[in-house]
Design a protein around this motif. Structure first.
Motif, PDB file in Angstrom:
ATOM      1  N   PRO A 191     -33.988  -6.914 122.290  1.00  0.00           N
ATOM      2  CA  PRO A 191     -34.540  -6.837 120.934  1.00  0.00           C
ATOM      3  C   PRO A 191     -36.061  -6.795 120.916  1.00  0.00           C
ATOM      4  N   LEU A 204     -30.919  -6.844 108.749  1.00  0.00           N
ATOM      5  CA  LEU A 204     -32.231  -6.210 108.774  1.00  0.00           C
ATOM      6  C   LEU A 204     -32.607  -5.637 107.411  1.00  0.00           C
ATOM      7  N   THR A 237     -25.828  -6.522 111.884  1.00  0.00           N
ATOM      8  CA  THR A 237     -27.198  -6.094 112.195  1.00  0.00           C
ATOM      9  C   THR A 237     -27.789  -5.296 111.046  1.00  0.00           C
ATOM     10  N   ARG A 277     -29.312   2.599 115.365  1.00  0.00           N
ATOM     11  CA  ARG A 277     -28.004   2.031 115.694  1.00  0.00           C
ATOM     12  C   ARG A 277     -26.869   2.799 115.016  1.00  0.00           C
ATOM     13  N   ILE A 321     -32.136   0.291 112.214  1.00  0.00           N
ATOM     14  CA  ILE A 321     -30.896   0.574 111.474  1.00  0.00           C
ATOM     15  C   ILE A 321     -30.478   2.029 111.676  1.00  0.00           C
ATOM     16  N   ARG A 333     -20.408  -6.408 114.661  1.00  0.00           N
ATOM     17  CA  ARG A 333     -21.765  -6.672 115.157  1.00  0.00           C
ATOM     18  C   ARG A 333     -22.778  -5.719 114.541  1.00  0.00           C
ATOM     19  N   LEU A 334     -22.438  -4.423 114.499  1.00  0.00           N
ATOM     20  CA  LEU A 334     -23.341  -3.453 113.892  1.00  0.00           C
ATOM     21  C   LEU A 334     -23.447  -3.679 112.388  1.00  0.00           C
TER      22      LEU A 334
END
Length: 691
Positions: free
Chosen positions: A210, A479, A475, A669, A666, A471-472
């Motif tokens: 990260p 964010l 995230t 990913r 973002i 998980r995504l």
């Protein structure tokens, strides 16, 4: 043939069963997924259209909810500067020591290349020794090129350095080269050590990932302020900023290269009884050297990309020349300095690539018995050239510094061309600008800024879940929510609007060009030369013609961003199409597909994962350019970062910079997850390989 593929034509249809991974698209199958999306979109539209009177908090984050991140960061910076101590010395003493340790070798190399070896500083300094002459520098560069890649490379490198002298950019280029010669070795060594640590210890890798993401996505302007506070104004601060910018790719590539070392090399080290240190430096690092040299190349290129921004905090050199030309709107002078950076980049890039491809030479017993001059002919030739040219320069000034009378300048040509366009096509340009502003840019901007932040966060979370799981989803939600809760939502939406339109236009230009160039070798070579030049030209250079033609504002920013970000869309489209398996093309032809059907049903489908990666890179470049377009009057996060730089407001700059980084992460990913799923659906990879 790598995977079964359904090829549909007007005359014949051949169908094959989809790969097993295609049925693993999402939990619950396709219809529940569509139903879920339908419910989510319906709820979002209802909230957007009718929710503001009853749920104003969904459109504008209440002040009580906001996180005072700016104040926290500013307080932390003040504490570091005023109170942080290690007992014998303070944190400020440490940073000043680091700056001094970097400045000492920089001053020495600068003396060799530009100022000469000086006794003292400022106006009272006296020159003890002159700098290397232009003949010596060009000659040594050609010797290095010949050693690494032969006559052709020597001629290319010599031509690039001669360009700097002929076009009057020699002095500024040598200042820039001095910074590069300090920043690049530190960046390479630091990245290699971090990559080794991540390779040895998984917790280090997990902690670095990260951090590296943030370092690569936070705009450079955002951390110029803390670097200025910590290390002061001057070339050492600029070098540190360059190192921070160029370090992440070297770290990532080092980790990948070390992991790619074959198991046989590990076995050899264990069989010969190597210690951990010997295993690392005598087995792993030499075996990973081709991959590591790719990282070296990236450090060089990124360091050259930083020269203009670094000039804002005292670097000088070619970057300062471009920045000064931008302030004067002198497109000719700016373009010349920009081309000088390109020439320097080409020379260093080709040299690093040649060293990467060069095989190590092991001296024989007979060679060891020779004299030093015969064992190291290139080194001996370089020393002799330096000594002879230095003595000749003392006798004849033109042999020391390239004569001004022989310099060439095209400085007025660019300004004259832009002036001619303004005189003859002003009305047409204004009509195009106003049409796009009124019918595309402003409506899209109003649409995005009017969306409820809570609804956008929810949709991003749903997209993350559908593409990559929980998980995504977490995230993306976390964010995007942080952008809102730190008070940056409205400016973030303006950033997304400018980035979105610019990326769309870049793709509308880049994808067709990539398609045309992919199947034509000569055209591809010409296009590749153009996009290589576009990617090495400093980003500031794009602003000058845009401002002179369209004045300041969002439209000007969009033009500059499109010009800067179009290269990846072209490159990745052509790359994806060129690597399509020829057997699949033959299968399509055998099935009776027309050229159009081959392109749309086969080649573009199989190249789509690479095209998506090109889209990803286009977005990254667009976001990095948007921070620079703050100079032409945008009102987005880039403007917030730039204002923070001018006011030396660390908290404001870092919070806005982190918001830009969150948008980039973002997008990265989601697009990467989408490309991975697409590869599975097309049968180009298995679900296990993607994981």
């Amino acid at each position: 043939m790598t995977a079964p593929l359904a090829i549909q034509t007007e005359t014949a249809t051949t169908a094959t069963a989809p790969p097993p991974a295609a049925s693993q698209s999402a939990p619950g199958g396709r219809w529940p997924a569509r139903l879920l999306w339908g419910i989510a979109l319906a709820a979002f539209i209802l909230l957007w259209q009718f929710g503001k009177p009853v749920a104003d908090w969904a459109f504008k984050v209440p002040r009580d909810w906001r996180i005072p991140a700016q104040r926290w960061i500013s307080d932390a910076m003040r504490w570091l500067l005023d109170e942080a101590s290690f007992g014998l010395f303070t944190f400020t003493d440490l940073t000043r020591f680091i700056a001094g340790a970097i400045e000492a070798p920089y001053r020495f190399i600068l003396g060799l290349l530009s100022t000469g070896i000086l006794d003292g500083r400022g106006s009272s300094a006296t020159q003890l020794l002159p700098p290397l002459s232009w003949i010596a520098v060009i000659g040594v560069a050609m010797l290095i090129g010949h050693y690494a890649g032969g006559r052709r490379l020597a001629a290319l490198v010599g031509g690039c350095f001669a360009f700097l002298a002929v076009f009057g950019q020699w002095s500024a280029a040598m200042v820039t080269l001095a910074s590069i010669l300090i920043a690049v070795p530190i960046g390479i060594l630091g990245g290699l050590l971090l990559g080794l640590a991540a390779f040895r210890w998984r917790p280090v890798e997990a902690a670095l990932r990260p951090l590296l993401d943030l370092m690569q996505t936070v705009p450079v302007f955002a951390y110029l302020v803390p670097i200025l506070f910590l290390f002061g104004f001057g070339p050492s601060s600029a070098i540190i900023a360059t190192i921070v910018y160029a370090l992440p790719p070297m770290t990532r590539i080092s980790l990948l290269a070390l992991r790619a070392v074959p198991e046989e090399a590990h076995e050899l080290g264990r069989m010969t009884g190597c210690s951990k240190r010997q295993m690392t430096w005598r087995i792993l690092v030499p075996s990973a050297m081709p991959g590591l040299m790719v990282g070296v190349n990236q450090v060089i290129m990124l360091s050259l990309n930083m020269v203009i921004i670094a000039s804002m905090i005292g670097a000088g050199g070619l970057g300062f020349e471009v920045l000064a030309a931008l302030r004067r709107l002198d497109i000719g002078a700016g373009f010349e300095a920009g081309l000088a950076i390109v020439a320097l980049a080409i020379a260093l890039d080709r040299l690093s690539q040649a060293f990467a491809a060069r095989r190590p030479h092991h001296e024989s017993a007979e060679e060891r018995e020779r004299s030093i001059a015969k064992r190291h002919p290139y080194l001996a030739s370089g020393v002799a050239l330096i000594l002879i040219s230095t003595l000749a320069g003392l006798v004849s000034a033109p042999l020391q510094a390239y004569p001004e009378a022989l310099q060439i300048s095209s400085g007025t040509i660019g300004s004259d061309i832009v002036g001619w366009i303004n005189v003859h096509f002003f009305d047409q340009l204004e009509a195009v600008k106003n049409t796009l502003l009124l019918n595309v840019l402003i409506p899209f901007k109003r649409f995005l800024t009017g969306l409820p932040w809570i609804g956008v966060v929810g949709l991003l979370a749903l997209a993350g879940f559908r593409l990559g799981g929980w998980r995504l989803a977490l995230t993306a939600a976390a964010l995007s929510a942080l952008i809102a809760l730190t008070g940056q939502w409205e400016k973030a939406m303006i950033t997304v609007y400018l980035c979105g339109i610019s990326v769309a236009i870049a793709c509308l230009i880049g994808v067709p060009v990539g398609i045309l160039a992919a199947g034509r070798e000569r055209l591809w070579k010409a296009v590749e030369l153009v996009i290589d030049t576009l990617q090495t030209l400093p980003s500031f250079v794009y602003l000058m013609p845009a401002v002179m033609l369209f004045r300041v504002g969002d439209f000007t920013a969009m033009i500059a961003v499109v010009a800067y970000a179009v290269a990846p869309a072209i490159r990745y489209t052509a790359y994806g199409l060129r690597r399509v398996d020829p057997h699949l093309i033959e299968a399509g032809i055998a099935a009776g597909a027309t050229p159009w059907q081959l392109l749309t049903k086969v080649r573009l489908k199989l190249a789509l994962p690479e095209i998506l990666l090109g889209l990803n890179q286009t977005i990254m470049l667009a976001l990095s350019m948007l921070v620079i377009t703050a100079l032409v009057g945008t009102r987005d996060l880039g403007q917030e970062v730039y204002i923070a730089l001018t006011k030396a407001d660390t908290g404001r700059g870092l919070v806005a910079g982190l918001a830009v980084a969150f948008i980039a992460i973002i997008a990265d990913r989601l697009i990467s997850a989408g490309a991975a799923r697409l590869r599975v659906r097309l049968g180009l990879a298995t679900a296990e390989e993607i994981r």
